[in-house]
Design a protein around this motif. Structure first.
Motif, PDB file in Angstrom:
ATOM      1  N   VAL A 106     -16.328 -10.835  36.488  1.00 12.73           N
ATOM      2  CA  VAL A 106     -15.639  -9.686  35.919  1.00 12.73           C
ATOM      3  C   VAL A 106     -14.235 -10.126  35.532  1.00 12.73           C
ATOM      4  N   SER A 107     -13.825  -9.744  34.333  1.00 16.64           N
ATOM      5  CA  SER A 107     -12.487 -10.044  33.825  1.00 16.64           C
ATOM      6  C   SER A 107     -11.712  -8.756  33.634  1.00 16.64           C
ATOM      7  N   GLY A 108     -10.399  -8.829  33.834  1.00 11.38           N
ATOM      8  CA  GLY A 108      -9.523  -7.709  33.571  1.00 11.38           C
ATOM      9  C   GLY A 108      -8.640  -8.002  32.377  1.00 11.38           C
ATOM     10  N   ARG A 109      -8.416  -7.002  31.559  1.00 11.67           N
ATOM     11  CA  ARG A 109      -7.550  -7.163  30.390  1.00 11.67           C
ATOM     12  C   ARG A 109      -6.092  -7.201  30.823  1.00 11.67           C
ATOM     13  N   VAL A 110      -5.327  -8.125  30.254  1.00 10.65           N
ATOM     14  CA  VAL A 110      -3.882  -8.215  30.454  1.00 10.65           C
ATOM     15  C   VAL A 110      -3.244  -8.303  29.070  1.00 10.65           C
ATOM     16  N   PRO A 111      -1.927  -8.098  28.947  1.00 16.01           N
ATOM     17  CA  PRO A 111      -1.299  -8.167  27.626  1.00 16.01           C
ATOM     18  C   PRO A 111      -1.630  -9.455  26.881  1.00 16.01           C
ATOM     19  N   GLY A 112      -2.290  -9.326  25.751  1.00 13.60           N
ATOM     20  CA  GLY A 112      -2.612 -10.472  24.918  1.00 13.60           C
ATOM     21  C   GLY A 112      -3.735 -11.342  25.422  1.00 13.60           C
ATOM     22  N   GLY A 113      -4.446 -10.937  26.456  1.00 16.89           N
ATOM     23  CA  GLY A 113      -5.505 -11.796  26.976  1.00 16.89           C
ATOM     24  C   GLY A 113      -6.303 -11.128  28.080  1.00 16.89           C
ATOM     25  N   ARG A 114      -6.864 -11.966  28.946  1.00 12.57           N
ATOM     26  CA  ARG A 114      -7.648 -11.481  30.076  1.00 12.57           C
ATOM     27  C   ARG A 114      -7.562 -12.485  31.211  1.00 12.57           C
ATOM     28  N   THR A 129     -18.605 -22.118  37.303  1.00  8.17           N
ATOM     29  CA  THR A 129     -17.665 -21.346  38.093  1.00  8.17           C
ATOM     30  C   THR A 129     -16.419 -21.116  37.247  1.00  8.17           C
ATOM     31  N   VAL A 130     -15.647 -20.086  37.580  1.00  9.74           N
ATOM     32  CA  VAL A 130     -14.468 -19.746  36.806  1.00  9.74           C
ATOM     33  C   VAL A 130     -13.240 -19.773  37.706  1.00  9.74           C
ATOM     34  N   GLU A 131     -12.081 -19.876  37.073  1.00  5.36           N
ATOM     35  CA  GLU A 131     -10.807 -19.920  37.789  1.00  5.36           C
ATOM     36  C   GLU A 131     -10.208 -18.514  37.822  1.00  5.36           C
ATOM     37  N   LEU A 132     -10.178 -17.909  39.002  1.00  2.43           N
ATOM     38  CA  LEU A 132      -9.654 -16.561  39.136  1.00  2.43           C
ATOM     39  C   LEU A 132      -8.145 -16.546  38.893  1.00  2.43           C
ATOM     40  N   GLY A 133      -7.690 -15.510  38.197  1.00  2.00           N
ATOM     41  CA  GLY A 133      -6.265 -15.320  37.989  1.00  2.00           C
ATOM     42  C   GLY A 133      -5.669 -16.060  36.812  1.00  2.00           C
ATOM     43  N   ARG A 134      -6.408 -16.946  36.196  1.00  2.00           N
ATOM     44  CA  ARG A 134      -5.878 -17.683  35.054  1.00  2.00           C
ATOM     45  C   ARG A 134      -6.055 -16.875  33.776  1.00  2.00           C
ATOM     46  N   ARG A 135      -5.021 -16.831  32.949  1.00  2.00           N
ATOM     47  CA  ARG A 135      -5.064 -16.053  31.717  1.00  2.00           C
ATOM     48  C   ARG A 135      -5.771 -16.829  30.613  1.00  2.00           C
ATOM     49  N   SER A 142     -17.264 -15.176  25.455  1.00  6.99           N
ATOM     50  CA  SER A 142     -17.896 -13.864  25.292  1.00  6.99           C
ATOM     51  C   SER A 142     -17.085 -12.746  25.933  1.00  6.99           C
ATOM     52  N   SER A 143     -16.477 -12.985  27.095  1.00  2.00           N
ATOM     53  CA  SER A 143     -15.711 -11.929  27.761  1.00  2.00           C
ATOM     54  C   SER A 143     -14.487 -11.540  26.937  1.00  2.00           C
ATOM     55  N   GLY A 144     -13.753 -12.537  26.457  1.00  2.95           N
ATOM     56  CA  GLY A 144     -12.581 -12.247  25.653  1.00  2.95           C
ATOM     57  C   GLY A 144     -12.937 -11.529  24.370  1.00  2.95           C
ATOM     58  N   ARG A 145     -13.979 -11.984  23.709  1.00  2.00           N
ATOM     59  CA  ARG A 145     -14.321 -11.409  22.405  1.00  2.00           C
ATOM     60  C   ARG A 145     -14.903 -10.004  22.531  1.00  2.00           C
ATOM     61  N   VAL A 146     -15.623  -9.717  23.614  1.00  2.00           N
ATOM     62  CA  VAL A 146     -16.155  -8.361  23.742  1.00  2.00           C
ATOM     63  C   VAL A 146     -15.037  -7.384  24.070  1.00  2.00           C
ATOM     64  N   ILE A 147     -13.979  -7.858  24.761  1.00  2.00           N
ATOM     65  CA  ILE A 147     -12.799  -7.017  24.954  1.00  2.00           C
ATOM     66  C   ILE A 147     -12.119  -6.786  23.608  1.00  2.00           C
ATOM     67  N   ALA A 148     -11.923  -7.866  22.855  1.00  2.00           N
ATOM     68  CA  ALA A 148     -11.279  -7.762  21.541  1.00  2.00           C
ATOM     69  C   ALA A 148     -12.054  -6.840  20.609  1.00  2.00           C
ATOM     70  N   GLY A 217     -11.732  -4.410  30.567  1.00  2.00           N
ATOM     71  CA  GLY A 217     -12.244  -5.683  31.058  1.00  2.00           C
ATOM     72  C   GLY A 217     -13.630  -5.981  30.527  1.00  2.00           C
ATOM     73  N   ALA A 218     -14.294  -6.914  31.192  1.00  2.00           N
ATOM     74  CA  ALA A 218     -15.630  -7.321  30.757  1.00  2.00           C
ATOM     75  C   ALA A 218     -16.413  -7.891  31.921  1.00  2.00           C
ATOM     76  N   VAL A 219     -17.715  -7.739  31.852  1.00  2.00           N
ATOM     77  CA  VAL A 219     -18.645  -8.349  32.801  1.00  2.00           C
ATOM     78  C   VAL A 219     -19.441  -9.397  32.049  1.00  2.00           C
ATOM     79  N   SER A 220     -19.653 -10.543  32.677  1.00  2.00           N
ATOM     80  CA  SER A 220     -20.411 -11.590  31.992  1.00  2.00           C
ATOM     81  C   SER A 220     -21.354 -12.308  32.939  1.00  2.00           C
ATOM     82  N   VAL A 221     -22.319 -12.964  32.344  1.00  2.00           N
ATOM     83  CA  VAL A 221     -23.175 -13.934  33.021  1.00  2.00           C
ATOM     84  C   VAL A 221     -22.938 -15.256  32.312  1.00  2.00           C
ATOM     85  N   CYS A 222     -22.674 -16.311  33.079  1.00  2.00           N
ATOM     86  CA  CYS A 222     -22.404 -17.607  32.461  1.00  2.00           C
ATOM     87  C   CYS A 222     -23.142 -18.717  33.193  1.00  2.00           C
ATOM     88  N   GLY A 223     -23.432 -19.774  32.446  1.00  2.00           N
ATOM     89  CA  GLY A 223     -24.144 -20.911  33.013  1.00  2.00           C
ATOM     90  C   GLY A 223     -24.114 -22.083  32.054  1.00  2.00           C
TER      91      GLY A 223
END
Length: 264
Positions: A106-114, A129-135, A142-148, A217-223
């Motif tokens: 799950v990603s959260g939207r922040v100013p200019g990104g996520r 795996t993903v890095e939590l907290g990194r913009r 897919s997460s960024g673009r579906v927010i956009a 924000g956005a929910v994703s499945v990645c692999g």
């Protein structure tokens, strides 16, 4: 819009400096901060010095550069702990990972990104795996673009008018092509990506909405991309959409036509 009060302006400048460290993965110097924010070096230096005194930043004398300090780490950890989106998404992420077998995020939207707020990792030996907290920017992945895709027209055009960084050989940076991708993602409800933010990775994501109807924000499945084939994404599309809708409802979102349907 320029803030009206002097105090407000000072606070906005300080916040802008601190947020710049969230956009970078390396230490920054005064000149870099000044260029990125449009401030004078003198103003940037005063703000940086204040943040060092507060423990939000650390100063490296050898390199004459600054990096995030322990107080910033405390704030970041606390922000994750209290995030309503992260809390409401946890159960849905667990279920989504079990259904797909891949890492759910799950990603959260922040100013200019996520930023990634949480993940439930795949149990497979080779996994993403993903890095939590990194913009991250919104134009790739897919997460960024579906927010956009669900931004207002003005916000979307502002995004497309800015320089778009090419992260891999397949990152889409042409505004016209990206505009078509965002339009399709909004109509379909999901967005797919293969190797556009990270080489060898594939994902599918759906948007999460807040109580006011805005995308938050956005929910994703990645692999690994060799498993995230078109056929696999076809199977994951419905579970991803259902997870996003489930989280949105938990946050108070009601689709525009739901009130009328409930009244019947």
């Amino acid at each position: 819009m320029e803030p009206s009060g002097g105090g407000t302006t000072a606070a906005a400048r300080a916040a802008e400096v601190l947020l710049e460290f969230g956009r970078r993965s390396s230490a920054l110097g005064v000149s870099e901060i000044a260029r990125a924010t449009g401030m004078s070096k003198a103003v940037a230096h005063r703000i940086l010095t204040t943040f060092v005194e507060c423990g939000l930043l650390l100063y490296e004398p050898d390199t004459r550069r600054y990096l995030l300090g322990p107080a910033a780490a405390t704030l970041g950890a606390r922000a994750l702990d209290v995030s309503p989106l992260r809390r409401k998404a946890r159960e849905a992420l667990v279920d989504l990972q079990q259904v797909t077998g891949e890492t759910a995020t799950v990603s959260g939207r922040v100013p200019g990104g996520r930023v990634y707020l949480d993940q439930v990792e795949s149990t497979q030996e080779i996994k993403m795996t993903v890095e939590l907290g990194r913009r991250f920017d919104l134009h790739s992945g897919s997460s960024g673009r579906v927010i956009a895709a669900h931004l207002s027209d003005d916000e979307q055009e502002d995004l497309l008018s800015r320089p778009l960084e090419r992260l891999t050989t397949t990152t889409v940076v042409d505004p016209a092509a990206l505009r078509d991708i965002l339009r399709a993602a909004r109509q379909r409800g999901v967005c797919r990506s293969t190797g556009e933010r990270q080489e060898g990775a594939g994902s599918i994501a759906a948007a999460v909405f807040g109580a006011d109807g805005s995308v938050i924000g956005a929910v994703s499945v990645c692999g690994p991309s060799y498993r995230m084939t078109d056929e696999a994404c076809d199977r994951y599309e419905e579970p991803v959409l259902e997870a996003a809708q489930r989280i949105s409802r938990a946050l108070g979102y009601r689709p525009p036509n739901s009130a009328a349907a409930e009244a019947k």
